[in-house]
Design a protein around this motif. Sequence first.
Motif, mmCIF file in Angstrom:
data_model
loop_
_atom_site.group_PDB
_atom_site.id
_atom_site.type_symbol
_atom_site.label_atom_id
_atom_site.label_comp_id
_atom_site.label_asym_id
_atom_site.label_seq_id
_atom_site.Cartn_x
_atom_site.Cartn_y
_atom_site.Cartn_z
ATOM 1 N N GLU A 82 57.887 18.352 49.664
ATOM 2 C CA GLU A 82 56.840 19.345 49.445
ATOM 3 C C GLU A 82 56.581 20.251 50.639
ATOM 4 O OE1 GLU A 82 54.374 15.435 49.749
ATOM 5 O OE2 GLU A 82 56.489 15.980 49.601
ATOM 6 N N SER A 83 57.162 19.929 51.787
ATOM 7 C CA SER A 83 56.940 20.753 52.972
ATOM 8 C C SER A 83 58.105 20.560 53.929
ATOM 9 C CB SER A 83 55.637 20.377 53.676
ATOM 10 O OG SER A 83 55.755 19.105 54.304
ATOM 11 N N VAL A 112 56.152 22.136 43.528
ATOM 12 C CA VAL A 112 56.257 22.332 44.973
ATOM 13 C C VAL A 112 56.731 21.090 45.712
ATOM 14 C CG1 VAL A 112 54.552 24.189 45.027
ATOM 15 C CG2 VAL A 112 53.794 21.822 45.308
ATOM 16 N N MET A 116 59.805 22.731 48.481
ATOM 17 C CA MET A 116 59.263 23.457 49.628
ATOM 18 C C MET A 116 59.802 22.992 50.982
ATOM 19 S SD MET A 116 57.502 25.999 48.785
ATOM 20 C CE MET A 116 56.720 26.732 47.335
ATOM 21 N N ILE A 178 50.674 18.098 51.693
ATOM 22 C CA ILE A 178 50.358 19.515 51.836
ATOM 23 C C ILE A 178 48.994 19.628 52.503
ATOM 24 C CG2 ILE A 178 49.685 21.612 50.596
ATOM 25 C CD1 ILE A 178 51.899 21.129 48.647
ATOM 26 N N THR A 183 54.042 23.257 56.478
ATOM 27 C CA THR A 183 54.621 24.585 56.295
ATOM 28 C C THR A 183 55.561 24.577 55.102
ATOM 29 O OG1 THR A 183 54.644 24.745 58.712
ATOM 30 C CG2 THR A 183 55.792 26.479 57.486
ATOM 31 N N THR A 184 55.506 25.640 54.288
ATOM 32 C CA THR A 184 56.397 25.736 53.138
ATOM 33 C C THR A 184 57.718 26.365 53.542
ATOM 34 O OG1 THR A 184 55.523 27.906 52.519
ATOM 35 C CG2 THR A 184 54.450 25.982 51.560
ATOM 36 N N TYR A 186 60.598 27.240 50.982
ATOM 37 C CA TYR A 186 61.395 27.404 49.757
ATOM 38 C C TYR A 186 62.531 28.397 49.964
ATOM 39 C CZ TYR A 186 62.519 29.176 45.063
ATOM 40 O OH TYR A 186 63.170 29.586 43.923
ATOM 41 N N VAL A 457 47.651 25.459 53.574
ATOM 42 C CA VAL A 457 49.019 25.240 54.020
ATOM 43 C C VAL A 457 49.460 26.452 54.821
ATOM 44 C CG1 VAL A 457 50.189 26.284 52.037
ATOM 45 C CG2 VAL A 457 51.292 24.396 53.250
ATOM 46 N N ILE A 459 52.035 29.378 55.844
ATOM 47 C CA ILE A 459 53.108 30.136 55.224
ATOM 48 C C ILE A 459 53.714 31.060 56.269
ATOM 49 C CG2 ILE A 459 53.746 31.735 53.387
ATOM 50 C CD1 ILE A 459 51.351 30.833 51.856
ATOM 51 N N GLN A 463 58.882 32.919 54.567
ATOM 52 C CA GLN A 463 58.586 32.364 53.247
ATOM 53 C C GLN A 463 57.993 33.411 52.326
ATOM 54 O OE1 GLN A 463 58.535 28.607 51.580
ATOM 55 N NE2 GLN A 463 59.206 30.498 50.666
#
Length: 581
Positions: A82-83, A112, A116, A178, A183-184, A186, A457, A459, A463
Amino acid sequence: MKRFFLLVIAGFLFFSCSDTSPKNSKVSTRVDATPELLAHSLEFDQQIYQVTDNVYSAVGFGLANSIMIEGKDGLIIVDTMESMEQAKAVLAGFRQISDKPIKALIYTHNHVDHIMGAQTMAGSDNPEIYAHKTLDSHVQRLVNKMRPIIGTRSMRMFGNYLDDKGLVNSGIGPFLGIGQDTTTGYLSPTQTFSDQMDILVAGVKIRLIHAPGETDDQINVILPDQNLLICGDNFYRSFPNLYTIRGTAFRSLENWYKSVDMIREIRPEYLVPCHGRPLSGGEKILAVLTDYRDAIQYVHDQGIRGINMGMTPDELVAFVRLPQHLAASPYLQEFYGAVSWSLRSLFSGNLGWFSGDAADLNPLSKSQEAALLADLAGGKKNLFSKAAALYQRKEYQAALGLTGHLLTLDSGNRQAKRLRIDALEKLGQKEKNANARHYYLTEAAEIRDDFLAVERVKISRGQLSQFPLEGFFSMLSVSLDPLDSAEMEKTVGIQFKDVDQNFGIYLRRGVAEIRKGIPENPDILARADSTDFKAMLAGIKSPVTTLAGFEYEKGNAVSMGLFFSLFKPPAQKLAHVSVVK
């Protein structure tokens, strides 16, 4: 003017930040968990399981699993956490097994907790990324008009603000990793398919098959040479989340059990879910999956039967009960999904909001109903006395319902707030469903500690480039203040040269129409960098410097700031949330 700009942007955050958070990141919990939920945590002990000679499943590092497949000259990673922080921990474990380059990532679906951590997993290896053709469009909707409320409800449901005593596990994993320190990362798919795709990666034969269930873009990942199947979220050790209380579009029960049937027909010797431990043994897997799909079909069929008998949603919930052999299955305990929630979703998904009872066509407002109950009780004091008496008789649900009416009539009623907190905590204490437990306890904490469980979270600018401008503009239109804009008509055009896209905002007395292209003779016309614009709306970049940095052909930063000031942050809070003194 600076104040204007700061007020403007606050409502458009992708993952909301808020000053209403508690002073500490976690709130204390005063209640224990049920023995069943405590025991369920054993399913998520942090460990990398070796499923076969070349397949490994990392369990317990976050909400979902990440699976590594080792090939001759490289690795394939199925789902990426997820991260980026969770992915880093998993990757460190995988690297103790193999240092081969990562040749491919595979996403089982768009949630997510599965996608992510991709940037961390990919590193500098530049792998191909495989997914169903609709996955990326689902991901883009993360930046949408429903994000603020779904974000908050997700934080309540997953217990992200609860301490370790409150958050025992999340039903399908130990926790959702999260928060403000994550940090995401994707990455969009590079290879997609519709129904089926056969690929050869690092010498490993892999078949990808579309299998809609918990999501419409769900896929099965099959290794035919090992008779192994990775099933995404269509199966895990809990009654399935046929409806999620964080809020979602309708999930087809019929599609779900048919996708489980697809697995049964393949008859894998190894089954690797993306939550919890892997299973082995063809006969055991077949028996478990047969019960699992039967439970889903039973709820579907008997729910539709009850609907056709004219039952309302409440009557439906009382009518449908799983047969004993299914209710007793260790794989169908209601740690995550619930039969009652599924039935309500089945009703609304097939018939819509109207229950069928004529009294619900134009029901009393909440305040009118509260006033009626108070009148019947002989006044608000008597209504509170009744609620307190119900609580003493351990009728916590009834007490909770009455406190809602009391707080509707008087949101500052301290006695009612205290009673509501107590009722919520009692309901949470006896609840083995992790989602319900977290929701009860988080709402109690919100009232007691005066905060809102917003989604937080980090970003990165990189991202943000993964998400389209359309999503940010859809959030903009639903944030318009109808009173401040009731008598105003104005058009604004914004040119984004870096992505060759233009947008027009047509403000007409309480409605903001968003169109692609520049309006004819706009009141304000500006040029902007798309990433700067999205970074501003996501709270990464200062709105003052961002708007001042636009190039204005018509208007200026002041007029643009005044225009944006009409778009207000959503006043998202519970009516009864305030400090209890």
